[in-house]
Structure formats: structure tokens, C-alpha cells
Enzyme design. Structure first.
Site, PDB file in Angstrom:
ATOM      1  N   THR A 556       2.698   0.015  10.245  1.00 12.33           N
ATOM      2  CA  THR A 556       1.263  -0.211  10.062  1.00 12.33           C
ATOM      3  C   THR A 556       0.855   0.304   8.691  1.00 12.33           C
ATOM      4  O   THR A 556       1.677   0.820   7.935  1.00 12.33           O
ATOM      5  CB  THR A 556       0.425   0.552  11.127  1.00 12.33           C
ATOM      6  OG1 THR A 556       0.429   1.957  10.815  1.00 12.33           O
ATOM      7  CG2 THR A 556       0.990   0.354  12.526  1.00 12.33           C
ATOM      8  N   ALA A 612      10.050  -2.982  -0.345  1.00 12.99           N
ATOM      9  CA  ALA A 612      10.442  -3.733   0.861  1.00 12.99           C
ATOM     10  C   ALA A 612      11.873  -3.372   1.228  1.00 12.99           C
ATOM     11  O   ALA A 612      12.163  -2.214   1.517  1.00 12.99           O
ATOM     12  CB  ALA A 612      10.243  -5.230   0.660  1.00 12.99           C
ATOM     13  N   LEU A 614      14.515  -3.442  -0.793  1.00 16.75           N
ATOM     14  CA  LEU A 614      15.344  -3.027  -1.927  1.00 16.75           C
ATOM     15  C   LEU A 614      15.724  -1.548  -1.815  1.00 16.75           C
ATOM     16  O   LEU A 614      14.893  -0.713  -1.447  1.00 16.75           O
ATOM     17  CB  LEU A 614      14.585  -3.246  -3.246  1.00 16.75           C
ATOM     18  CG  LEU A 614      14.308  -4.701  -3.643  1.00 16.75           C
ATOM     19  CD1 LEU A 614      13.492  -4.725  -4.926  1.00 16.75           C
ATOM     20  CD2 LEU A 614      15.610  -5.473  -3.832  1.00 16.75           C
ATOM     21  N   GLY A 665       1.379 -14.683   2.847  1.00 14.11           N
ATOM     22  CA  GLY A 665       1.697 -13.384   3.429  1.00 14.11           C
ATOM     23  C   GLY A 665       2.159 -12.326   2.457  1.00 14.11           C
ATOM     24  O   GLY A 665       2.752 -11.323   2.851  1.00 14.11           O
ATOM     25  N   LYS A 683       3.136   3.680  -5.093  1.00 16.75           N
ATOM     26  CA  LYS A 683       4.589   3.480  -5.136  1.00 16.75           C
ATOM     27  C   LYS A 683       5.235   4.290  -6.258  1.00 16.75           C
ATOM     28  O   LYS A 683       6.275   4.926  -6.051  1.00 16.75           O
ATOM     29  CB  LYS A 683       4.904   1.995  -5.298  1.00 16.75           C
ATOM     30  CG  LYS A 683       4.581   1.165  -4.062  1.00 16.75           C
ATOM     31  CD  LYS A 683       4.870  -0.313  -4.275  1.00 16.75           C
ATOM     32  CE  LYS A 683       4.585  -1.121  -3.018  1.00 16.75           C
ATOM     33  NZ  LYS A 683       4.858  -2.566  -3.189  1.00 16.75           N
TER      34      LYS A 683
END
Length: 813
Positions: A556, A612, A614, A665, A683
């Protein structure tokens, strides 16, 4: 001669007696046999209940007696031919009249003594054995009933009498020398003292009766017939994969039974062990099963370190400690003498090498009596402060790992304590005998199921590790993750010896749990029909279920879900987070979560926070662990922004390109979270922290390219504002083109400082040739100073993000 004992479930009803008779016929066709039987199932407890009710002045005891009488009358009617029923029905009625008379006396006196308890409980075996003997004789078998009370002689310690083996053995040997019937049927559990008073042999007394007779007659073997096919590697009610132990030594069986393996009780083993008589545990309802053979021989498989795990609940620890104990002889003797006088059984003993304290485990029911007796015995020492008041800990259990091969193997204790520690099971006390056949640990009662399963997996199922997953969020990424788990589980079983089980799911409103696993095809319906949920309720249920190898998976972007991480980590539940809020929160909170995972032997992984699927964070971790140092990071970390600027060429408006990214998306529900650079800033913050730098979010420089008005209002207002500011976006594009460059949203970290913003990238840069939704991270380190280390690939999309979460799950266990 063989001795066969049948327990309460084996003689529970007429149908079961037919199975017993079949076994007896088979065994008696070639050998003389002695058959020992228990009371009908539930009768002993019923008799005690009636007597206790009577002593409490509760007149309902008459109803209990009536129910037990009806049970026996029905037993006679179903078992014996109608022509023989009359005398046996009268026999039952007469004995229950006697039982009622005894209870009437208890009612009047209001007193239920151990002596009366033995007298009334003896009726259970007395009745069942007489009726079953009548059935065998009625069917033409050469059978005689033996009254155990006349031959097994004990002291007068009622409810747990000690056998006088010299007198008992002589009496039994004389009887069997004079009586040659092929089948002798005797009641178990009951005996008598030398004054003729009825006594009983305590817990497992019927088994003990059979063992006494077998040893006295030097029988060929003793068979204990019950409702399971032998001793098992663990309690099957706790461990679904528990296995039958086909062969085990006497000493191993005694150790297992001492610590709770209820198939057989320790006193049963001693007489036959002394005479080297084989003891079989067999299943009345599956007579062809091999069962368990208990003998002097080595265990079946000498390669196994252990043969079984047993557990004993409702245990308490008593600890006596104080400086006055050091170097003073007789303290331990005084302690044990005191407990002995109170008839309190000591289950386990452990003492510190400094002699400063000694701890014993006893049954929880004896705590009050023991504490009072010990404080009285050491009253003088307590007054002089040489010894502290007895410390009592309740709600505990003992787990025992047993096996003769343990003494020849190194690392057994490490494996045991490592397994428990990695699953958050706190060990309160430890005991290991010098024989090394047994390692016993005292733990919290609520951890028993988890602990037994952990150890069973470690020592008996090492080929497959069972992992329990609790997934929060079943949207696009969550659904893909569940699909990947089920499709890949066979590979994990075959190649990584791991089985993933989705044991719990929750969305924003509902949650569902199944310890055996929620099936892929039913998880949506199950969740729809689940109970109401909040993050804290979901976490509480995970903690209460207390399953081994548990992993919580957060798929989430909810800040409230992050609040439960620490509670789970402190219970040794690993956390895998796709949600980047925790790792990019206040530095102290980020560090606290990492430390909680380390301190509680679990993991906190969040690889998908940055790229993601990687391996970006994993790469940093590897560099750091190998002694390298990261000096700078340059990265395109937003698949959304990369997609947008790769597709914005002037043929469509900037607003249209962003809408396309959202439709496919690649963006958050509110695309401003991506376009404002907040996500990229989080990040680069996470990467800097993982590289060892103490950086806060507000220290990151964010060069915004969106006009301020675009950040106001709803998402639709945002799209409208972008349309109005199309000229602004087109100007950024044209300026870059004029210089022969392209636009990229870049994160930079160098010299302990970080910034994010839109940059013009020239063709010679590694960032230039980056297409679609790809991400790229360029590391410069002490080792990669001239030629940087580059990680590049798809940085967005449900499929790759789910695969990154999946990889973290596998790493976490």
C-alpha cells in the site's frame, strides 16, 4: 505370554469391543494372553465429577451417576446376548447403587478424601473389565476375569500408590502357575494396600498395570492398544506434519513421555525395560499399522539427530536466589526436601554456575502450596536478607527435544536456539542432562504451537520451510503478487525447499485469515466476506496467531499501515514493504525500524521502494558489506516521469501524455505525487540512507518544474491547469531540443547532499538512452571511481513491482 492393554477409546462402545475381540482372538490363537482394560471412555472423569459435586453440596451428582449407569446398561444391552443380559444388568445396577451410597455419604460429610476417591474411581475399570470378560466368555473364548486388586499390592498413598513389586510379582506368578486359561482379563489402574483398601496407580495407571503383569511374568511382549498408530515426532494437534516413530529406545520414550507425550506414561516403561520386554504401541482402529516398537535397540534411523519433540503446558517456575546461597551447602537439599514433603513433583531443574540461584519447574496447580512451603522453610534466611522471597512465574510450558543421537552431534543446541530465536520465542530456562538425550526449554505457554512447529521443521522437515504470509493491499500490485506466489510455489518447493502460504489478507475495510492458506481462486470472495479491518486489528491478529516464519507484506501507500511495523518486528515478524513512507520518514524512525528487525532476529526489506523490481538497494547493501563506499549517485528513479518525458514530443499536450501514463498504470492515483518530485526525493533519500548517510527529507533540494497553480484543487483541476500551462511545458521541451538534449527528471547525491529536478541531458550521458518507463541508477564508489556501476531496467509496472516484493519475501526467510 503376551500382555495386551486396551484404553478407554478402544472400549468406548460395543462396536469398538468387537475390534478388541478380533485382536484378542488373533493373539490368543498362538499365545496365552493377559488383557488389561481401562474404564469406558469418560467414566472415570464422570465418577470424580459426581463425587466433587456431592462434596460441594450440589445435588446434581445424582443425575451424573444416573447418566453413567445408563451408559453401562446400554453397553451391556449392545454387547451381550439377550439371554445373558439380566444378570449383568442387575450387576450394573447393584454397583451404581453402591456408587450412589458413597456419594450420599460424601454429600452428608462434605468431604472427598483421596482414599474415597480411589474407592469410587475403581468402579470404572471394575465394571468395564467384568462386562468385557462376560462378552469374551459368551463368544466361547477360554477367558477368566482376574481381580487386579487381589494381586497388585501397594502402599497407602491413595490416588498415586507405589507398587510393592516383590509381593506383587510373587502373587501374579503363583496365580498364573495355577490358572491356565488362554485369556485372562483384568482391570487396569486399580490395586490394594496391605490392609485391603482399594488404591489406584495414578495417571496412566492402566498401562502401568499391564506393564507390571508383563514384567512379573517375563512376557514375550507388551502391547498398548490405543486410538493412534504409535508415538509421534510431535503432538499432531499442534503439528500437522507429525510423523509416526516406528522404533525408539526405552530411554527416549521415557524422556518424551515425561515431558508430555501422552501416548504412554513413564511408569509404564520401567518394569518392561528392566526385563528387556518389547513394548508396542498399536492402533485398535488400524491394527495392521506397524505402530511404535519400544525396546533396548537403537532408534530406527541412526541418521536422525532427534526422535521426537514433546511439550508440557501449565507449568510454573520457582526461583530461589540470593547472595546467602553462594558456597553454602544444603540449600538445594532443603529446597527439594521441602517440595517432597508437600508431594510436589519437580519436572525440571536448572541452577546458575555461581550458585546464586536455583530454578525448578512444577505443575502450575502446585504453585500456591510450593511458594508458601518454601517461604516458610527459608523464613530465617529471608529475614536476614540472605535469600529473596521465592520468585514465581506462571503460564509457562516445557518443550523437550529428545534423541540418543544428540550426544554424538555438534550444533544441536545452536539449531534449537537459533530456530526459536529467529521466531521470537523467548527461552526462560534451559536444562540438559549429562546424557545429552534431552534438551528442555521453558517458554511462554502462548508460544507452544509456534515453538513445536519451528523445532519440528528444523529437525524433522528440514527439506521444506513453511512460510506464513500476511499481505496488506490486494490492488493491482497485490493481486499480481498473489498470482506470482501461487504460480511459483512449486519451484520454491523443489529448488529452495520453501513453501509460501498466504495466511492472511487485508484491504482498506476487510480482512481474512486461514492458517492453512487462502487459495488463489477464492481470495477475493474470502476477503469480500471477511471481518472488518484496520491496520492495528490486522497486526493484532497476526501477533495472536503467533505462527512460525511469519512475514508481513505491505503493498500500500498508507501511512497508517506503517504505524504497525514496529509492533510486528518486535514479535519477530519480518516486514517487506512496497510502501516507501517508513524508509523515507524521520531518520530516527527509519533507523529504529532497522534496529528492531536486527534485535528481534527478523528482516525489514523494502527493495521496491526505489526501482520496482530492480536490484538497487540490494546492490548498495552488497557494496557496503564488502567494504566499498558510495561517493555519488545519479539516477532517473521515476518510471512515471521517464515515460512522460520520453513520450512528450510536442505532438500531444503534456496533459494528454500524463493522462496516458495514468491510464497505463504508471502513476499514483494522484499524478502530482510523481510530477512534483516528492516520490523521487523519497527514493534518493532512501538510497542515501542505505549508503550510510544520515539525511532527512527536508534537506533534499527539490527544483519543481510544475507551476504552483497545478498543485491546487482536485486531480481534474490539475489536468485543467496543465492544459492552461501547455506553453510552459512546450518551452521546456523546445529549449532542450535547441541544445540537442532531452529532458529527464534526475536525482543527484554527492558530498552528503541530495537534489531532484528536471535536467537537460546530452547524448553522451548514460541517462540519455533511457526509454519507456525504465529507471537507471549510476553509482560511483571508491572501487567504481572511473567506470561507474550502472543498474538499469523497468522501474514501474505492477508485474515488475510485484516481482520485486516477491524477491524480498524470499530473502526475508
Amino acid at each position: 505370554m503376551k500382555v495386551l492393554k486396551f484404553g478407554g477409546t478402544s472400549v468406548a462402545n460395543a462396536q469398538n469391543i468387537l475390534l478388541v475381540e478380533k485382536i484378542v482372538k488373533k493373539e490368543s490363537s498362538e499365545n496365552r494372553v493377559v488383557v488389561v482394560v481401562s474404564a469406558l471412555s469418560g467414566v472415570t472423569d464422570g465418577l470424580i465429577s459426581a463425587a466433587e459435586s456431592a462434596s460441594a453440596k450440589n445435588e446434581n451428582y445424582s443425575e451424573t451417576i444416573k447418566t453413567l449407569e445408563e451408559k453401562h446398561l446400554e453397553f451391556v444391552k449392545n454387547l451381550l446376548p439377550i439371554t445373558e443380559q439380566s444378570s449383568w444388568l442387575s450387576f450394573v445396577k447393584k454397583n451404581f447403587n453402591d456408587i450412589e451410597d458413597i456419594c450420599n455419604g460424601i454429600y452428608v460429610l462434605g468431604e472427598f478424601t483421596p482414599r474415597i476417591k480411589d474407592k469410587i474411581t475403581a468402579y470404572g475399570e471394575f465394571l468395564s473389565s467384568n462386562i468385557i470378560a462376560a462378552k469374551l466368555k459368551s463368544d466361547g473364548l477360554d477367558c477368566v476375569w482376574l481381580d487386579s486388586r487381589n494381586y497388585i499390592k501397594t502402599n497407602s498413598n491413595f490416588t498415586d500408590a507405589k507398587v510393592n513389586f516383590e509381593t506383587t510379582n510373587a502373587a501374579l506368578q503363583t496365580y498364573f502357575k495355577e490358572n491356565k486359561q488362554q485369556i485372562t482379563l483384568a482391570p487396569g489402574f486399580i490395586a490394594s494396600d496391605f490392609d485391603g483398601n482399594i488404591t489406584t496407580l495414578g495417571r496412566g495407571g492402566s498401562d502401568f498395570t499391564a506393564s507390571i503383569i508383563a514384567a512379573a511374568m517375563k512376557a514375550q511382549e507388551l502391547q498398548i492398544w490405543t486410538d493412534v498408530s504409535g508415538m509421534m515426532t510431535a503432538d499432531p494437534r499442534l503439528v500437522s506434519n507429525a510423523k509416526i516413530i516406528h522404533k525408539i529406545s526405552y530411554k527416549e520414550a521415557m524422556e518424551l513421555s515425561h515431558f508430555g507425550a501422552k501416548v504412554i506414561y513413564p511408569p509404564t516403561i520401567q518394569p518392561v525395560m528392566d526385563k528387556n520386554i518389547d513394548l508396542w504401541i498399536k492402533n485398535t482402529f488400524a491394527e495392521d499399522d506397524f505402530g511404535t516398537l519400544i525396546s533396548h535397540t537403537k532408534t530406527e534411523n541412526d541418521n536422525n539427530v532427534a526422535v521426537g519433540i514433546s511439550n508440557l503446558s501449565k507449568v510454573a517456575l520457582l526461583t530461589l536466589e540470593g547472595s546467602g546461597m553462594i558456597g553454602i551447602p544444603g540449600v538445594s537439599a532443603k529446597l527439594f526436601q521441602c517440595l517432597s514433603q508437600e508431594k510436589i513433583n519437580v519436572i525440571l531443574i536448572t541452577q546458575s554456575s555461581s550458585e546464586h540461584s536455583i530454578t525448578v519447574a512444577i505443575n502450575e496447580s502446585d504453585v500456591e502450596k510450593a511458594e508458601k512451603a518454601l517461604n516458610y522453610a527459608f523464613e530465617d534466611d529471608l529475614k536476614l536478607h540472605k535469600i529473596d522471597p521465592v520468585k514465581v512465574e506462571k503460564s509457562l510450558a516445557i518443550i523437550a527435544l529428545v534423541g540418543e543421537n544428540m550426544k554424538s552431534r555438534s550444533g544441536v543446541s545452536a539449531k534449537l536456539f537459533g530456530g526459536l530465536g529467529n521466531n521470537g520465542v523467548n527461552v526462560r530456562a534451559i536444562a540438559q542432562g549429562s546424557s545429552e538425550k534431552n534438551i528442555s526449554v521453558v517458554i511462554s505457554d502462548k508460544d507452544v504451537k509456534k515453538a513445536v512447529n519451528v523445532l519440528h521443521e528444523e529437525f524433522f522437515e528440514s527439506e521444506i520451510k513453511q512460510v506464513h504470509l500476511y499481505i496488506c493491499g490486494v490492488g493491482n500490485v497485490g493481486s499480481k503478487l498473489i498470482q506470482q506466489i501461487y504460480s511459483q510455489n512449486k519451484y520454491l518447493n523443489d529448488n529452495l525447499l520453501m513453501n509460501l502460504r498466504v495466511a492472511g489478507l487485508t484491504n482498506s475495510t476487510k480482512m481474512v485469515f486461514n492458517d492453512q492458506g487462502i487459495q488463489e481462486e477464492e481470495f477475493k470472495d474470502a476477503l469480500h466476506n471477511g471481518e472488518s479491518s484496520t491496520p492495528h486489528k490486522f497486526a493484532e491478529e497476526i501477533i495472536n496467531r503467533n505462527l512460525r516464519n511469519s512475514v508481513f507484506v505491505d503493498v500500500t501507500a498508507n501511512a497508517k499501515v506503517v504505524d504497525i511495523y514496529e509492533d510486528l518486528l518486535k514479535k519477530s515478524v519480518s516486514v517487506v514493504a512496497c510502501n516507501k513512507i517508513a524508509a523515507s520518514s524521520n531518520y530516527e524512525n527509519y533507523k529504529n525500524l532497522k534496529n528492531s528487525a536486527k534485535n528481534h532476529n527478523c528482516n525489514f526489506f523494502f527493495e521496491t521502494n526505489v526501482g520496482a523490481g530492480l536490484p538497487i538497494i540490494g546492490t548498495i547493501n552488497d557494496l557496503m558489506r564488502s567494504g566499498d563506499k558510495i561517493t555519488s549517485i545519479q539516477a532517473v528513479l521515476s518510471g512515471t516521469l521517464n515515460f512522460v518525458f520520453n513520450n512528450y514530443d510536442g505532438s500531444s499536450t503534456f496533459s494528454e501524455v500524463v493522462r496516458q501514463a495514468q491510464k497505463e498504470g504508471f502513476t499514483e492515483p494522484d499524478p502530482r505525487l510523481d510530477l512534483a518530485g516528492t516520490d523521487v526525493a523519497r527514493k534518493i533519500l532512501i538510497l542515501a540512507r542505505e549508503a550510510g548517510y544520515q539525511l532527512q527529507f527536508d534537506e533534499i533540494e527539490n527544483e519543481a518544474f510544475l507551476p504552483a497553480k497545478c498543485m491546487e484543487g482536485s486531480v481534474e483541476d490539475f489536468y485543467q491547469s496543465m492544459t492552461e500551462y501547455e506553453e510552459h511545458f512546450r518551452k521546456l521541451l523546445e529549449e532542450a531540443k535547441a541544445e540537442g538534449k532531452i529532458l529527464k527528471y534526475v536525482a543527484d547525491f554527492k558530498d552528503g547532499k541530495a537534489k531532484v529536478g528536471l535536467q537537460k541531458i546530452s547524448p553522451e550521458s548514460d541517462l540519455y538512452h533511457l526509454y519507456g518507463k525504465d529507471n537507471i541508477v549510476i553509482f560511483k564508489t571508491l572501487r567504481y571511481s572511473e567506470q561507474p556501476l550502472v543498474v538499469k531496467g523497468a522501474g514501474a509496472g505492477a508485474e515488475v513491482t510485484a516481482s520485486g516484493v516477491f524477491a524480498d519475501i524470499v530473502r526475508s526467510v
